[in-house]
Each structure stands twice: as C-alpha cells, then as structure tokens.
Design a protein around this motif. Structure first.
Motif: not given
Length: 403
Positions: A209-216, A241-246
């Motif tokens: 599961d990749i939820s919560h992970l940084s983009d990298a 747009p500024d919410f990396e969590r999504n």
C-alpha cells in the motif's frame, strides 16, 4: 385562462424541479439496490483504533463513530478492511508490535461476539465465502509498517494473523519508507529494508500500500513490486495541488499500468482545496496552542480547542459530488478498472462530506455516479470488483508458504 410569461416560466421551473427530484429519487433507489446486490469493499476503516480509545460494541448500533453492524448493512458494506493503525510515535517508543497485535485482538473479539454477523477474511476466497454466508467479512490492513520493526519474521507473523496489506509508512518517515507528511526524508524513497520488505510481501501474498508515502517511495514501490499495488485511502492531487499525501497523475498512471487500484479517501481535506487549506491553517494553530500550554495532541483540551476554532471559522465540508469528481478523474486518466473506495471512516474525524457521514451512506455516492451516467458494470467494478482483482492477483502471485 391565459398565463403570463412569468407564470409559464414558474410552472416550467416547477415541472423541471419535480422531474429532477424524481430522477434523483429513482437513482437513489437504484443505488440502494446496487449496493445490496454487488460486493461492496472499503479498504480503510479505522474501527480498531477508535475502539482502542473509546470502546463500543459495534456488533450493535452505536452512539458514536461511523461504523457499526446495522449501518454497514444499511449501506450494503460487505468487506471492510479494518485498519491496524499504529501512530508514528509507536515506532519511536517500541510499542508498535504490541499495539498492532492488540488491535487485531480487538477485531477478533468483534467476530467472537457476533460470529453470525462477522468473519475475518485473510484471502479473497475467505471473503467471498463469508459474504455468501450472509456475513460481513472483515479483512485486515496494517496502516504503518512500524510493527514490522525491521524483522521479516514479524511480517510472517502478521500475515498468519490475517494482515492482507501494509501501508509502508504513516505521518513520519520510518525504517521502511519516507512519508509524504514528513519534511525529513531519510531514504529519498524506500530504505534498503523497505525494498526487501516489498519483495517479501510479494512472496507472502500481502498487498503493498503506497498511501502516505512520498512520491519517490511510492514510485519505487510500484516499480519494485512484481504484483499490482494499491493506494488504500488516497485521493487525487489535481484537486489539492500542494498535498503530496494525494496521488498525482503520474503516480496514478504508473499504478494503473501495473494493474493496481487507487481507493478514494472521503475526508474533506483530501477532496477540496478549501478544506485542505483549512486543515493546514487549523493544524498550525493547534500545534502552536499545544506547544504553548504543554498539551498532548490527543488530550481533551485539544478537543475543546478544535470546537472553539470551528465555532469561529466554519469548516468547508466537501460534498458527494466533490468525491465523485475524484472518481471521474481517475477514470479519465487511468480507466474504470483502477479506482475504488477507501473512505477512511472513523479515521478523519469530523471532516466527512455532506451526504457521506458513515457506512450507511454509500448509496448516496452511487446515486451521484448513476446521475453521471456510470453503467451498472462500472459501478460493480469500483464498488469492489477492482480491489478483488488486485487482491486475487497478489495472493495468486505468492511463492512462499505462510507457515
């Protein structure tokens, strides 16, 4: 009798409003039928941690929370993934392993109190058997890999206990992965152990599961996994747009290219820019208050602070239509086969959209999708078919015995 143009216009407006209202009623009734007839999977419901803090018997109607048996039946929910959540602090103080086991005990206790209503499902086949027997099948998803504690034997232990997915990190970067919420990025993605863990999860049939992970980290997990991955409770960054969590479009497409699925989070701060901005401003104010007065973030004083804050600045709740916009966007960029539901009920506090306040309300979202001309086959996929396809592929791809 003659009518003025104004009277005709008013009459026409009344007829149109009546027709729209009738159509909405028809769609809602059909939505109730679809949620009753098709498998409905929600990949993220935080009942165990909710009961850890404030116990209630969810086999009966409850006064609090967003999940209990009567409401789940009313909403058509067949297969909720119970979140085995451990906060980031539990890795720091070494309590994560024990807490995760206690929360699994909590789910087993629910089943023990009402074995005619619930069962625990560790595989898709078990889930289907339990649903066919008229039960709600509870699957287990571990939110935060902290309980693994760098030990693959602990992964095997939790798989034996029924854990079917692991969200590799949570609000802080951990020994497995960088977190989207954390400014400190230890690993620039996954740690060396995190990469090893993804491979071990593949071997044991545990969904990544990749939820919560940084983009990298998310991109690395998708590329490294030999089977499809999931985002168990994430929405679309296009709207925040500024919410990396999504997830952004690039990650969503990469996940879909590997046949994975993103499960849409219902929390308003995940859904609209306005609610997301409110949460950021509130969070800064709450942190300042807690630091000034030496108050723990979970203390009752913070509940009073939040109530006072909201009384002065009303929270901009999202709507059912806003949630449907996220589903539309996934379908547009990745296709209908790669979207589902991961509500985060009992996990996002008092931020749920108008019309999606608990597990009885899934038909409201389905009615909105019907209004947007989604077909019955489309709805069957996003209610549960897509997630089951991925889960089955992960279990079928396992190469190591659990025992």
């Amino acid at each position: 009798m003659r009518f003025s143009l104004t009277q005709c216009a008013l009459a026409g407006g009344f007829i149109l409003a009546t027709s729209v209202s009738a159509l909405a009623a028809d769609n809602l009734q059909r939505a109730r039928e679809l949620t009753a007839n098709y498998l409905l999977v929600d990949t993220h419901i935080d009942v165990p941690y909710r009961l850890h803090d404030h116990w209630e018997d969810v086999t009966q109607a409850t006064e609090k929370g967003e999940f209990d048996y009567p409401r789940a039946v009313a909403g058509g929910l067949n297969l909720p993934f119970m979140s085995i959540y451990t906060p980031p602090s539990a890795e720091l103080d070494g309590s994560a392993y024990n807490l995760a086991n206690n929360l699994i005990d909590q789910v087993e206790a629910i089943v023990a109190r009402a074995p005619d209503k619930f069962g625990i499902a560790a595989t898709p086949a078990e889930a289907e058997q339990q649903v066919a027997a008229g039960k709600i099948a509870m699957a287990l998803g571990m939110e935060n890999g902290a309980p693994i504690a760098g030990d693959l034997d602990k992964l095997r232990h939790f798989r034996k206990r029924g854990v079917s997915y692991i969200t590799l990190a949570h609000g802080l970067s951990n020994h497995i992965s960088d977190s989207s919420y954390d400014d400190i990025r230890f690993w620039n993605g996954l740690s060396p152990f995190g990469a090893e863990l993804v491979q071990a999860m593949n071997r044991l049939g545990v969904m990544v599961d990749i939820s919560h992970l940084s983009d990298a980290a998310a991109a690395q997990a998708i590329a490294l996994s030999t089977v499809p991955v999931i985002a168990s409770h994430s929405s679309m960054r296009k709207f925040t747009p500024d919410f990396e969590r999504n997830l952004d479009d690039k990650l969503t497409k990469a996940l879909a290219e590997r046949d994975g699925v993103v499960l849409i989070n219902f929390g308003s701060s995940f859904i609209t820019r306005e609610a997301n901005a409110y949460f950021k401003t509130y969070g800064e104010a709450a942190d300042a208050y807690a630091e000034r007065y030496g108050v723990d973030e979970h203390a009752s004083e913070m509940e009073a602070f939040e109530a006072d804050y909201r009384s002065k600045q009303a929270f901009p709740f999202a709507t059912v239509s806003d949630v449907a916009d996220h589903i539309d966007h996934v379908v547009k960029i990745a296709g209908i086969d790669h979207v589902g539901l991961g509500s985060d009920f009992d996990g996002v506090g008092d931020s749920l959209p108008v019309g999606l306040k608990d597990v009885s309300t899934y038909p409201n979202l389905v009615a909105e999708l019907l209004d947007r001309r989604y077909s019955e086959a489309d709805i069957e996929k996003l209610l549960g078919g897509n997630l089951m396809r991925v889960w089955e592929a992960v279990v079928a791809g396992a190469t190591a015995p659990v025992n």
